[in-house]
Write a protein that holds these residues in place. Structure first.
Motif, PDB file in Angstrom:
ATOM      1  N   GLU A 168     -34.745 -58.304  31.685  1.00  0.00           N
ATOM      2  CA  GLU A 168     -35.961 -58.845  31.512  1.00  0.00           C
ATOM      3  C   GLU A 168     -36.765 -58.103  31.126  1.00  0.00           C
ATOM      4  O   GLU A 168     -37.756 -58.297  30.483  1.00  0.00           O
ATOM      5  N   GLU A 169     -36.797 -56.706  31.563  1.00  0.00           N
ATOM      6  CA  GLU A 169     -37.837 -55.821  31.163  1.00  0.00           C
ATOM      7  C   GLU A 169     -37.559 -55.004  29.986  1.00  0.00           C
ATOM      8  O   GLU A 169     -38.439 -54.810  29.203  1.00  0.00           O
ATOM      9  N   PHE A 170     -36.231 -54.672  29.652  1.00  0.00           N
ATOM     10  CA  PHE A 170     -35.956 -53.853  28.378  1.00  0.00           C
ATOM     11  C   PHE A 170     -34.983 -54.536  27.412  1.00  0.00           C
ATOM     12  O   PHE A 170     -34.907 -54.043  26.468  1.00  0.00           O
ATOM     13  N   GLY A 171     -34.499 -55.650  28.094  1.00  0.00           N
ATOM     14  CA  GLY A 171     -33.300 -56.265  26.911  1.00  0.00           C
ATOM     15  C   GLY A 171     -32.083 -55.444  26.949  1.00  0.00           C
ATOM     16  O   GLY A 171     -31.322 -55.270  25.916  1.00  0.00           O
ATOM     17  N   ILE A 172     -31.721 -54.645  27.893  1.00  0.00           N
ATOM     18  CA  ILE A 172     -30.491 -54.108  28.079  1.00  0.00           C
ATOM     19  C   ILE A 172     -29.548 -54.563  29.172  1.00  0.00           C
ATOM     20  O   ILE A 172     -30.239 -55.149  30.099  1.00  0.00           O
ATOM     21  N   LYS A 173     -28.375 -54.109  29.309  1.00  0.00           N
ATOM     22  CA  LYS A 173     -27.477 -54.625  30.400  1.00  0.00           C
ATOM     23  C   LYS A 173     -26.766 -53.319  30.808  1.00  0.00           C
ATOM     24  O   LYS A 173     -26.337 -52.542  30.043  1.00  0.00           O
ATOM     25  N   LEU A 174     -26.646 -53.179  32.216  1.00  0.00           N
ATOM     26  CA  LEU A 174     -25.881 -51.838  32.835  1.00  0.00           C
ATOM     27  C   LEU A 174     -25.015 -52.659  33.723  1.00  0.00           C
ATOM     28  O   LEU A 174     -25.265 -53.652  34.471  1.00  0.00           O
ATOM     29  N   ILE A 319     -21.856 -45.368  35.029  1.00  0.00           N
ATOM     30  CA  ILE A 319     -22.745 -46.685  35.015  1.00  0.00           C
ATOM     31  C   ILE A 319     -23.530 -46.524  33.839  1.00  0.00           C
ATOM     32  O   ILE A 319     -23.601 -47.667  33.003  1.00  0.00           O
ATOM     33  N   LEU A 320     -24.230 -45.508  33.478  1.00  0.00           N
ATOM     34  CA  LEU A 320     -25.084 -45.519  32.532  1.00  0.00           C
ATOM     35  C   LEU A 320     -24.519 -45.841  31.152  1.00  0.00           C
ATOM     36  O   LEU A 320     -25.017 -46.121  30.066  1.00  0.00           O
ATOM     37  N   PHE A 325     -27.192 -53.041  24.401  1.00  0.00           N
ATOM     38  CA  PHE A 325     -28.492 -53.495  23.933  1.00  0.00           C
ATOM     39  C   PHE A 325     -28.444 -54.973  23.453  1.00  0.00           C
ATOM     40  O   PHE A 325     -27.674 -55.313  22.660  1.00  0.00           O
ATOM     41  N   LEU A 326     -29.065 -55.813  24.200  1.00  0.00           N
ATOM     42  CA  LEU A 326     -28.775 -57.279  23.847  1.00  0.00           C
ATOM     43  C   LEU A 326     -29.544 -57.697  22.803  1.00  0.00           C
ATOM     44  O   LEU A 326     -30.793 -57.141  22.213  1.00  0.00           O
TER      45      LEU A 326
END
Length: 333
Positions: A168-174, A319-320, A325-326
């Motif tokens: 929601e904040e950055f449009g990324i998934k980890l 993890i990183l 990038f969605l």
């Protein structure tokens, strides 16, 4: 000069037969075993105690940079060839070294188990074996480490966090293990952490303007300035007016990297708390996200006083490196 050993011969035959077997039924292989960052070294004890063993320790048990204390790249376990049978062959990462008339430096995938990397080094003299180790070490370390990263990821992917803060904040998934919880979320900042026996492991994310790093000659100084400003704003110490900064005594190490399909800078170093005796290692990726006109920053850091930190930081790296990038939502009519 002794003859080529049966075990080594089998490994070479596996390597030579790898091509052209695609049409045959795949052979069943047991799952590989072993602790994360462990390397089984198969070689005669006499060789292990001499210059060849010393070369192996210099390369594969080298000190990891960016940690506050000395810790080895891999935990080495030396095993004589006669013991290398049965379940012992299922180790995930294996280095097989033998003195023989054949000179060889080779890496084989999934020889006895899956996933598995087997690096084989032979030579007629110690000098040749050392030379072959030198030629193979960098590639072997890279492949062993990639195998270990994949293993670490497979372990924590069994139970992942369902929190959507990063998306929601950055449009990324980890892929973050479910035991990590969001402890702080603000505009342009997310902090997730997990309690460990004597401290915490942490993942943070934020973004910077695309042109924040304008000059290569000041890149390291700009990284320190960036991290210190984020620490002052978002990562407080135990007392008022204390906060996280980059260790003042040593500059962080910076390497080129690729993560999430994008070019990045990998930064390793030590953080400390301004005005208070707390410190630990950090790993930061500054990612070139041209599509969103930004530098996406993700970081893992550990606080674990008097504890070994290699494996904690390795989990954070794993993890990183799952970042995705969605797709940007199309808001046009």
């Amino acid at each position: 000069m002794k003859k080529l050993g049966t075990l080594l011969f089998a490994i070479i035959m596996l390597a030579l037969s790898a091509c052209g077997d695609s049409g045959k039924k795949e052979k069943f292989l047991p799952p590989s075993t072993g602790g994360i960052n462990s390397l089984m070294v198969i070689m005669d004890t006499e060789l292990w105690r001499g210059p060849v063993g010393e070369k192996i320790r210099d390369e594969f048990a080298a000190q990891i940079i960016g940690l506050p204390q000395i810790e080895p790249l891999f935990t080495l376990t030396q095993v004589p060839p006669k013991v290398f049978k049965g379940t012992t062959t299922h180790a995930r990462s294996i280095l097989y070294v033998e003195q023989d008339s054949t000179s060889l430096a080779h890496i084989k995938d999934d020889a006895y188990a899956k996933p598995q990397k087997v690096a084989v080094v032979t030579g007629p003299t110690e000098e040749v074996m050392i030379r072959n180790l030198d030629s193979l070490a960098d590639r072997a370390i890279k492949e062993f480490k990639a195998n270990e990263i994949a293993e670490a990821q497979s372990r924590f992917k069994r139970s992942l966090s369902k929190d959507k803060a990063l998306e929601e904040e950055f449009g990324i998934k980890l892929d973050v293990p479910s035991l990590y919880k969001v402890g702080r979320r603000e505009d342009n900042f997310v902090w997730m952490d997990i309690q460990i026996p004597k401290g915490t492991m942490n993942v943070i994310a934020y973004e910077m303007p695309w042109d924040y790093f304008s000059n290569d000659s000041t890149f390291v100084d700009d990284i320190v300035r960036m991290r210190d400003s984020i620490g002052e704003k978002y990562i407080p110490g135990p007392y008022e007016n204390t906060f996280m900064i980059t260790e003042k005594a040593f500059s962080p190490y910076v390497f080129p990297a690729e993560i999430g399909g994008k070019k990045a800078a990998e930064v390793k170093g030590v953080w400390e708390i301004s005005g208070y005796p707390m410190a630990g290692p950090f790993l930061t990726y500054i990612i070139n996200d041209r599509e969103n006109d930004r530098k996406m920053v993700i970081e893992g850091f550990t606080f674990a006083p008097s504890e070994a930190k290699r494996d904690y930081m390795f989990e954070l790296e794993a993890i990183l490196k799952t970042i995705e990038f969605l797709p940007t939502k199309d808001t046009s009519d």
